[in-house]
Design a protein around this motif. Structure first.
Motif, PDB file in Angstrom:
ATOM      1  N   LEU A   1       3.627  -7.588   4.549  1.00 60.54           N
ATOM      2  CA  LEU A   1       4.068  -7.382   3.160  1.00 60.54           C
ATOM      3  C   LEU A   1       4.645  -5.984   2.999  1.00 60.54           C
ATOM      4  N   THR A   2       3.996  -4.989   3.641  1.00 57.83           N
ATOM      5  CA  THR A   2       4.503  -3.615   3.495  1.00 57.83           C
ATOM      6  C   THR A   2       5.920  -3.516   4.039  1.00 57.83           C
ATOM      7  N   VAL A   3       6.168  -4.150   5.204  1.00 59.62           N
ATOM      8  CA  VAL A   3       7.511  -4.052   5.789  1.00 59.62           C
ATOM      9  C   VAL A   3       8.514  -4.708   4.850  1.00 59.62           C
ATOM     10  N   ILE A   4       8.143  -5.869   4.290  1.00 65.68           N
ATOM     11  CA  ILE A   4       9.087  -6.570   3.398  1.00 65.68           C
ATOM     12  C   ILE A   4       9.383  -5.706   2.186  1.00 65.68           C
ATOM     13  N   VAL A   5       8.313  -5.212   1.552  1.00 67.95           N
ATOM     14  CA  VAL A   5       8.517  -4.508   0.278  1.00 67.95           C
ATOM     15  C   VAL A   5       9.212  -3.180   0.521  1.00 67.95           C
ATOM     16  N   LYS A   6       9.037  -2.600   1.729  1.00 68.81           N
ATOM     17  CA  LYS A   6       9.622  -1.267   1.982  1.00 68.81           C
ATOM     18  C   LYS A   6      11.133  -1.316   1.894  1.00 68.81           C
ATOM     19  N   GLN A   7      11.739  -2.464   2.225  1.00 69.92           N
ATOM     20  CA  GLN A   7      13.205  -2.506   2.141  1.00 69.92           C
ATOM     21  C   GLN A   7      13.655  -2.358   0.695  1.00 69.92           C
ATOM     22  N   TYR A   8      12.947  -3.045  -0.226  1.00 70.47           N
ATOM     23  CA  TYR A   8      13.418  -3.002  -1.621  1.00 70.47           C
ATOM     24  C   TYR A   8      12.955  -1.721  -2.297  1.00 70.47           C
ATOM     25  N   LYS A   9      11.622  -1.492  -2.225  1.00 68.46           N
ATOM     26  CA  LYS A   9      11.074  -0.346  -2.964  1.00 68.46           C
ATOM     27  C   LYS A   9      10.117   0.388  -2.013  1.00 68.46           C
ATOM     28  N   PRO A  10      10.494   1.544  -1.443  1.00 67.77           N
ATOM     29  CA  PRO A  10       9.620   2.192  -0.453  1.00 67.77           C
ATOM     30  C   PRO A  10       8.250   2.554  -1.022  1.00 67.77           C
ATOM     31  N   GLU A  11       8.191   2.942  -2.333  1.00 70.28           N
ATOM     32  CA  GLU A  11       6.901   3.459  -2.814  1.00 70.28           C
ATOM     33  C   GLU A  11       5.836   2.371  -2.837  1.00 70.28           C
ATOM     34  N   TYR A  12       6.256   1.098  -3.011  1.00 73.85           N
ATOM     35  CA  TYR A  12       5.220   0.056  -3.077  1.00 73.85           C
ATOM     36  C   TYR A  12       4.576  -0.140  -1.708  1.00 73.85           C
ATOM     37  N   GLY A  13       5.338   0.162  -0.641  1.00 73.99           N
ATOM     38  CA  GLY A  13       4.724   0.044   0.689  1.00 73.99           C
ATOM     39  C   GLY A  13       3.508   0.937   0.787  1.00 73.99           C
ATOM     40  N   MET A  14       3.619   2.149   0.219  1.00 76.91           N
ATOM     41  CA  MET A  14       2.494   3.074   0.266  1.00 76.91           C
ATOM     42  C   MET A  14       1.310   2.501  -0.501  1.00 76.91           C
ATOM     43  N   HIS A  15       1.614   1.922  -1.688  1.00 72.09           N
ATOM     44  CA  HIS A  15       0.509   1.369  -2.485  1.00 72.09           C
ATOM     45  C   HIS A  15      -0.224   0.283  -1.713  1.00 72.09           C
ATOM     46  N   ILE A  16       0.557  -0.576  -1.045  1.00 76.85           N
ATOM     47  CA  ILE A  16      -0.086  -1.673  -0.315  1.00 76.85           C
ATOM     48  C   ILE A  16      -0.954  -1.111   0.802  1.00 76.85           C
ATOM     49  N   SER A  17      -0.459  -0.067   1.501  1.00 77.60           N
ATOM     50  CA  SER A  17      -1.268   0.439   2.630  1.00 77.60           C
ATOM     51  C   SER A  17      -2.555   1.080   2.111  1.00 77.60           C
ATOM     52  N   ILE A  18      -2.471   1.795   0.983  1.00 79.18           N
ATOM     53  CA  ILE A  18      -3.699   2.383   0.428  1.00 79.18           C
ATOM     54  C   ILE A  18      -4.663   1.281   0.031  1.00 79.18           C
ATOM     55  N   ALA A  19      -4.140   0.258  -0.653  1.00 81.56           N
ATOM     56  CA  ALA A  19      -5.024  -0.821  -1.117  1.00 81.56           C
ATOM     57  C   ALA A  19      -5.694  -1.498   0.063  1.00 81.56           C
ATOM     58  N   THR A  20      -4.929  -1.734   1.135  1.00 87.80           N
ATOM     59  CA  THR A  20      -5.525  -2.399   2.295  1.00 87.80           C
ATOM     60  C   THR A  20      -6.616  -1.552   2.900  1.00 87.80           C
ATOM     61  N   GLY A  21      -6.354  -0.232   3.032  1.00 87.45           N
ATOM     62  CA  GLY A  21      -7.382   0.637   3.618  1.00 87.45           C
ATOM     63  C   GLY A  21      -8.658   0.581   2.809  1.00 87.45           C
ATOM     64  N   VAL A  22      -8.525   0.652   1.484  1.00 86.65           N
ATOM     65  CA  VAL A  22      -9.720   0.650   0.643  1.00 86.65           C
ATOM     66  C   VAL A  22     -10.451  -0.678   0.763  1.00 86.65           C
ATOM     67  N   ILE A  23      -9.696  -1.780   0.764  1.00 86.41           N
ATOM     68  CA  ILE A  23     -10.342  -3.094   0.781  1.00 86.41           C
ATOM     69  C   ILE A  23     -11.096  -3.284   2.091  1.00 86.41           C
ATOM     70  N   ILE A  24     -10.481  -2.864   3.203  1.00 94.99           N
ATOM     71  CA  ILE A  24     -11.163  -3.050   4.493  1.00 94.99           C
ATOM     72  C   ILE A  24     -12.442  -2.234   4.508  1.00 94.99           C
TER      73      ILE A  24
END
Lengths: 67, 128
Positions: free
Chosen positions: B16-39
């Protein structure tokens, strides 16, 4: 933690939705609406992520007795 | 098995991060933070049981509880500093990441000093 996977999907969906909306609004000529949607999308996702981070920090504080 | 769920979560989030990074780079960061916290939140129960065992061991050894508390604090500070600096480095801000790590080291040093002093005192006492 039931919220785990669909939260990630929600953030991704908002990201893609905002980018599509921007394209549509740009082509239809309304530039300022495009920036508005970008900002609102960002705020929504930020609220979600900050809630998660707050949850993480309180958990770590309780776990390691870091008062 | 827990690990399968964690790995699946990580891979899906990366895609998902790779997909979203093409359109909106900042959302990729949000997804990676969320994943780290959830794990991490998924691993809480295991971590709690580990800490419980450590607590019991130290009670048996009638060791100073103060040292154990500061060790736990140091672990906590190390984890959060690591989490923050990795997130900053992920988004390309390696200078901010190194500053965060620097602050983490200082805080850990401050907490580790009492233990160091007590060890030195012990050694001095043992000296003939």
């Amino acid at each position: 933690m039931a919220i785990d996977i669909n939260l990630i999907f929600k953030i991704a969906a908002i990201g893609i939705l905002v980018s599509i909306l921007n394209q549509v609004l740009k082509h239809s000529g309304r530039e300022e609406m495009a920036t508005m949607t970008t900002i609102t999308g960002l705020i929504i996702v930020l609220l979600m992520v900050i809630q998660l981070i707050n949850n993480l920090f309180t958990t770590v504080k309780a776990m390691f007795e870091m008062y | 098995m827990e690990i399968i769920k964690i790995v699946a979560l990580g891979i899906i989030a990366t895609i998902l991060t790779v997909i979203v990074k093409q359109y909106k780079p900042e959302y990729g960061m949000h997804i990676s933070i969320a994943t780290g916290v959830i794990i991490f939140l998924l691993m809480i129960s295991k971590l709690a049981s580990i800490l419980e065992v450590i607590h019991e061991l130290t009670n048996k050894l009638d060791m100073e509880v103060v040292y154990l508390k500061s060790i736990f604090k140091i672990i906590g500070i190390a984890y959060i500093a690591e989490f923050g600096s990795q997130v900053c480095r992920d988004c390309g801000e390696s200078s901010i990441a190194s500053k965060v790590e620097f602050a983490g080291k200082i805080l850990i040093m401050v907490l580790a000093l009492p233990i160091l002093l007590s060890v030195l005192n012990l050694i001095i006492k043992l000296m003939p």
